[in-house]
Motif scaffolding. Structure first.
Motif, PDB file in Angstrom:
ATOM      1  N   THR A   1      -4.778   5.758 -14.117  1.00 42.13           N
ATOM      2  CA  THR A   1      -4.714   4.304 -14.221  1.00 42.13           C
ATOM      3  C   THR A   1      -5.303   3.645 -12.975  1.00 42.13           C
ATOM      4  N   LEU A   2      -5.020   4.194 -11.810  1.00 41.09           N
ATOM      5  CA  LEU A   2      -5.612   3.670 -10.577  1.00 41.09           C
ATOM      6  C   LEU A   2      -7.132   3.708 -10.664  1.00 41.09           C
ATOM      7  N   LYS A   3      -7.655   4.806 -11.139  1.00 39.89           N
ATOM      8  CA  LYS A   3      -9.106   4.965 -11.272  1.00 39.89           C
ATOM      9  C   LYS A   3      -9.672   3.960 -12.261  1.00 39.89           C
ATOM     10  N   LYS A   4      -8.965   3.748 -13.348  1.00 40.79           N
ATOM     11  CA  LYS A   4      -9.418   2.774 -14.354  1.00 40.79           C
ATOM     12  C   LYS A   4      -9.541   1.387 -13.744  1.00 40.79           C
ATOM     13  N   HIS A   5      -8.543   0.979 -12.957  1.00 40.83           N
ATOM     14  CA  HIS A   5      -8.574  -0.354 -12.351  1.00 40.83           C
ATOM     15  C   HIS A   5      -9.734  -0.486 -11.358  1.00 40.83           C
ATOM     16  N   VAL A   6      -9.930   0.512 -10.522  1.00 35.65           N
ATOM     17  CA  VAL A   6     -10.999   0.422  -9.530  1.00 35.65           C
ATOM     18  C   VAL A   6     -12.359   0.346 -10.199  1.00 35.65           C
TER      19      VAL A   6
ATOM     20  N   ILE B   1       4.471  -8.682  -2.823  1.00 34.00           N
ATOM     21  CA  ILE B   1       3.521  -7.576  -2.765  1.00 34.00           C
ATOM     22  C   ILE B   1       2.139  -8.148  -3.021  1.00 34.00           C
ATOM     23  N   GLY B   2       1.209  -7.925  -2.095  1.00 37.01           N
ATOM     24  CA  GLY B   2      -0.080  -8.590  -2.199  1.00 37.01           C
ATOM     25  C   GLY B   2      -1.268  -7.688  -1.942  1.00 37.01           C
ATOM     26  N   ALA B   3      -2.431  -8.144  -2.421  1.00 34.73           N
ATOM     27  CA  ALA B   3      -3.737  -7.516  -2.161  1.00 34.73           C
ATOM     28  C   ALA B   3      -4.791  -8.546  -2.527  1.00 34.73           C
ATOM     29  N   HIS B   4      -5.934  -8.527  -1.855  1.00 33.84           N
ATOM     30  CA  HIS B   4      -6.983  -9.489  -2.213  1.00 33.84           C
ATOM     31  C   HIS B   4      -7.977  -8.861  -3.177  1.00 33.84           C
ATOM     32  N   TYR B   5      -8.470  -9.668  -4.129  1.00 33.48           N
ATOM     33  CA  TYR B   5      -9.351  -9.133  -5.169  1.00 33.48           C
ATOM     34  C   TYR B   5     -10.808  -9.560  -5.021  1.00 33.48           C
ATOM     35  N   ASP B   6     -11.102 -10.446  -4.100  1.00 37.07           N
ATOM     36  CA  ASP B   6     -12.486 -10.860  -3.888  1.00 37.07           C
ATOM     37  C   ASP B   6     -13.213  -9.851  -3.001  1.00 37.07           C
ATOM     38  N   HIS B   7     -14.551  -9.885  -3.065  1.00 35.81           N
ATOM     39  CA  HIS B   7     -15.365  -9.134  -2.107  1.00 35.81           C
ATOM     40  C   HIS B   7     -16.543 -10.038  -1.718  1.00 35.81           C
ATOM     41  N   ILE B   8     -17.649  -9.483  -1.288  1.00 37.46           N
ATOM     42  CA  ILE B   8     -18.718 -10.311  -0.710  1.00 37.46           C
ATOM     43  C   ILE B   8     -19.928 -10.457  -1.629  1.00 37.46           C
ATOM     44  N   GLY B   9     -19.736 -10.164  -2.914  1.00 38.91           N
ATOM     45  CA  GLY B   9     -20.753 -10.478  -3.908  1.00 38.91           C
ATOM     46  C   GLY B   9     -22.054  -9.724  -3.711  1.00 38.91           C
TER      47      GLY B   9
ATOM     48  N   ASP C   1     -13.362   0.196  -2.250  1.00 41.71           N
ATOM     49  CA  ASP C   1     -12.240   0.339  -1.318  1.00 41.71           C
ATOM     50  C   ASP C   1     -11.745  -1.026  -0.881  1.00 41.71           C
ATOM     51  N   ASP C   2     -12.674  -1.951  -0.684  1.00 38.59           N
ATOM     52  CA  ASP C   2     -12.382  -3.291  -0.151  1.00 38.59           C
ATOM     53  C   ASP C   2     -12.653  -4.361  -1.215  1.00 38.59           C
ATOM     54  N   ASN C   3     -11.686  -4.763  -2.037  1.00 41.16           N
ATOM     55  CA  ASN C   3     -10.348  -4.227  -2.019  1.00 41.16           C
ATOM     56  C   ASN C   3      -9.873  -3.926  -3.435  1.00 41.16           C
ATOM     57  N   ALA C   4     -10.774  -3.325  -4.235  1.00 42.13           N
ATOM     58  CA  ALA C   4     -10.331  -2.892  -5.556  1.00 42.13           C
ATOM     59  C   ALA C   4      -9.226  -1.852  -5.441  1.00 42.13           C
ATOM     60  N   SER C   5      -9.259  -1.045  -4.377  1.00 39.76           N
ATOM     61  CA  SER C   5      -8.205  -0.046  -4.199  1.00 39.76           C
ATOM     62  C   SER C   5      -6.841  -0.712  -4.010  1.00 39.76           C
ATOM     63  N   GLY C   6      -6.805  -1.785  -3.224  1.00 45.18           N
ATOM     64  CA  GLY C   6      -5.547  -2.487  -3.014  1.00 45.18           C
ATOM     65  C   GLY C   6      -5.038  -3.167  -4.271  1.00 45.18           C
ATOM     66  N   VAL C   7      -5.954  -3.732  -5.061  1.00 44.93           N
ATOM     67  CA  VAL C   7      -5.551  -4.378  -6.311  1.00 44.93           C
ATOM     68  C   VAL C   7      -5.043  -3.340  -7.305  1.00 44.93           C
TER      69      VAL C   7
ATOM     70  N   LEU D   1       4.692  -7.020   1.643  1.00 48.07           N
ATOM     71  CA  LEU D   1       3.886  -5.803   1.753  1.00 48.07           C
ATOM     72  C   LEU D   1       2.466  -6.126   1.306  1.00 48.07           C
ATOM     73  N   ASN D   2       1.484  -5.754   2.131  1.00 45.98           N
ATOM     74  CA  ASN D   2       0.084  -6.036   1.821  1.00 45.98           C
ATOM     75  C   ASN D   2      -0.735  -4.749   1.827  1.00 45.98           C
ATOM     76  N   MET D   3      -1.695  -4.679   0.895  1.00 44.64           N
ATOM     77  CA  MET D   3      -2.590  -3.523   0.784  1.00 44.64           C
ATOM     78  C   MET D   3      -4.030  -3.996   0.842  1.00 44.64           C
ATOM     79  N   ASP D   4      -4.796  -3.431   1.762  1.00 44.45           N
ATOM     80  CA  ASP D   4      -6.215  -3.776   1.883  1.00 44.45           C
ATOM     81  C   ASP D   4      -6.966  -2.540   2.346  1.00 44.45           C
ATOM     82  N   MET D   5      -7.830  -2.019   1.488  1.00 40.71           N
ATOM     83  CA  MET D   5      -8.579  -0.784   1.785  1.00 40.71           C
ATOM     84  C   MET D   5      -7.633   0.397   1.948  1.00 40.71           C
ATOM     85  N   ILE D   6      -7.091   0.856   0.841  1.00 38.81           N
ATOM     86  CA  ILE D   6      -6.191   2.015   0.862  1.00 38.81           C
ATOM     87  C   ILE D   6      -6.773   3.181   0.063  1.00 38.81           C
ATOM     88  N   GLY D   7      -8.095   3.167  -0.122  1.00 40.19           N
ATOM     89  CA  GLY D   7      -8.721   4.160  -0.994  1.00 40.19           C
ATOM     90  C   GLY D   7      -9.528   5.243  -0.310  1.00 40.19           C
TER      91      GLY D   7
END
Length: 315
Positions: free
Chosen positions: A26-31, A110-118, A139-145, A199-205
């Motif tokens: 499931t993690l892989k599917k989301h990323v 529980i948070g994570a950011h879903y944007d990146h730099i396009g 990794d930045d930051n689909a892994s956190g989402v 709790l925040n997650m950013d680049m955990i992949g």
């Protein structure tokens, strides 16, 4: 009240159960859903960024989370892009907010950011001649989402009513200066005084197994020291702690309003803010192990009536 140590022993005895709760598939599917080329790097204000917000909201709804934005699951705000590559502009951005209401008086965020730099036009790319190139941000930051969505699924679909509520927030416009999290703490959809901790997650992949996962904010509450003292290092992924609560991601916004925070991060790598940060480079087995450690810490914190804030600022 059971002691933290007792809780820790109980949780360790459930190691087999915990290992089964989070799904690597499931993690892989989301990323892959968030960081494929069709999403064009999820730049703030883009239609692909909006698709990412819809993807997250769809899963919040699927898991039975209540919408707690200002427009359903969404909390809209305006993000200013100040970059040399494009003219200054104002773009519409959104936080995506789902509420697991357990009828409790306090809430864990529980948070994570879903944007990146396009496609490199809003700045921040570290690659040469990168304008027009898709920066997938796996990794930045689909892994956190992906971690955010899995924690939401596990807590929302278990058979337990915890003694704290959970507020799951996917932040927008983090890459433009923590804009989504700053907007939330300035316009909260829950009373900030009721937040137990964040709790925040950013680049955990992209775990470096020699170093382990970095956990910043250990010093923001004395209660964290009690929880970490119960962690058996043989049972969980290798980790190390940082005392300070600030540190380049959305937990900083909560720390600055005196809320205890922990920030999980697996560190930099050669693909950071480059077009090569792709889903096939994410270490999904380690990502799952990081979530198991996070859940242990979260479950331990559920036993604490108070999480006093301790400023980590140096005098």
């Amino acid at each position: 009240m059971r002691t933290i140590l007792a809780i820790g022993i109980t949780i360790w005895s459930w190691g087999g159960l915990y290992a089964q709760q989070f799904k690597e598939k499931t993690l892989k599917k989301h990323v892959y859903a968030l960081a494929n080329d069709q999403m064009k790097g999820r730049g703030t204000g883009s239609k692909e960024n909006e698709k990412a917000a819809q993807y997250i909201a769809k899963h919040f709804k699927r898991y039975g989370l209540k919408p707690l934005g200002t427009d359903g699951y969404y909390q809209e705000f305006q993000a200013r892009v100040k970059r040399v590559i494009v003219p200054d502009s104002i773009r519409t951005a959104r936080n995506v907010i789902g509420w697991l209401d357990n009828g409790a008086g306090k809430t864990i965020v529980i948070g994570a950011h879903y944007d990146h730099i396009g496609e490199g036009r809003q700045g921040s790319s570290l690659a040469e001649n990168s304008v027009g190139m898709i920066h997938n941000g796996a990794d930045d930051n689909a892994s956190g989402v992906a971690g955010l969505l899995e924690l939401a699924r596990v807590y929302a679909t278990n058979s337990t009513t915890e003694n704290y509520n959970f507020l799951f927030i996917a932040f927008g416009a983090e890459e433009l200066g923590l804009l989504g999290s700053r907007h939330f703490v300035q316009h909260p959809t829950v009373d900030l005084s009721t937040i137990h901790w964040m709790l925040n997650m950013d680049m955990i992949g992209r775990l470096n197994k020699e170093n382990g996962v970095s956990i910043i904010g250990y010093g923001t509450s004395p209660q964290f020291e009690k929880i970490f003292a119960t962690i058996d290092p043989s049972k969980f992924v290798k980790h190390y702690t940082g005392y300070e609560g600030r540190g380049g991601s959305d937990q900083t916004s909560f720390y600055e309003v005196n809320i205890p925070v922990l920030f999980f991060h697996t560190g930099g790598h050669p693909d950071y803010h480059r077009p090569t940060d792709d889903p096939d480079k994410v270490d999904y087995a380690s990502l799952k192990q990081i979530l198991e450690l996070e859940k242990y810490i979260l479950d331990s914190s559920l036993q604490l009536q108070e999480m006093p804030f301790r400023s980590t600022d140096k005098e």
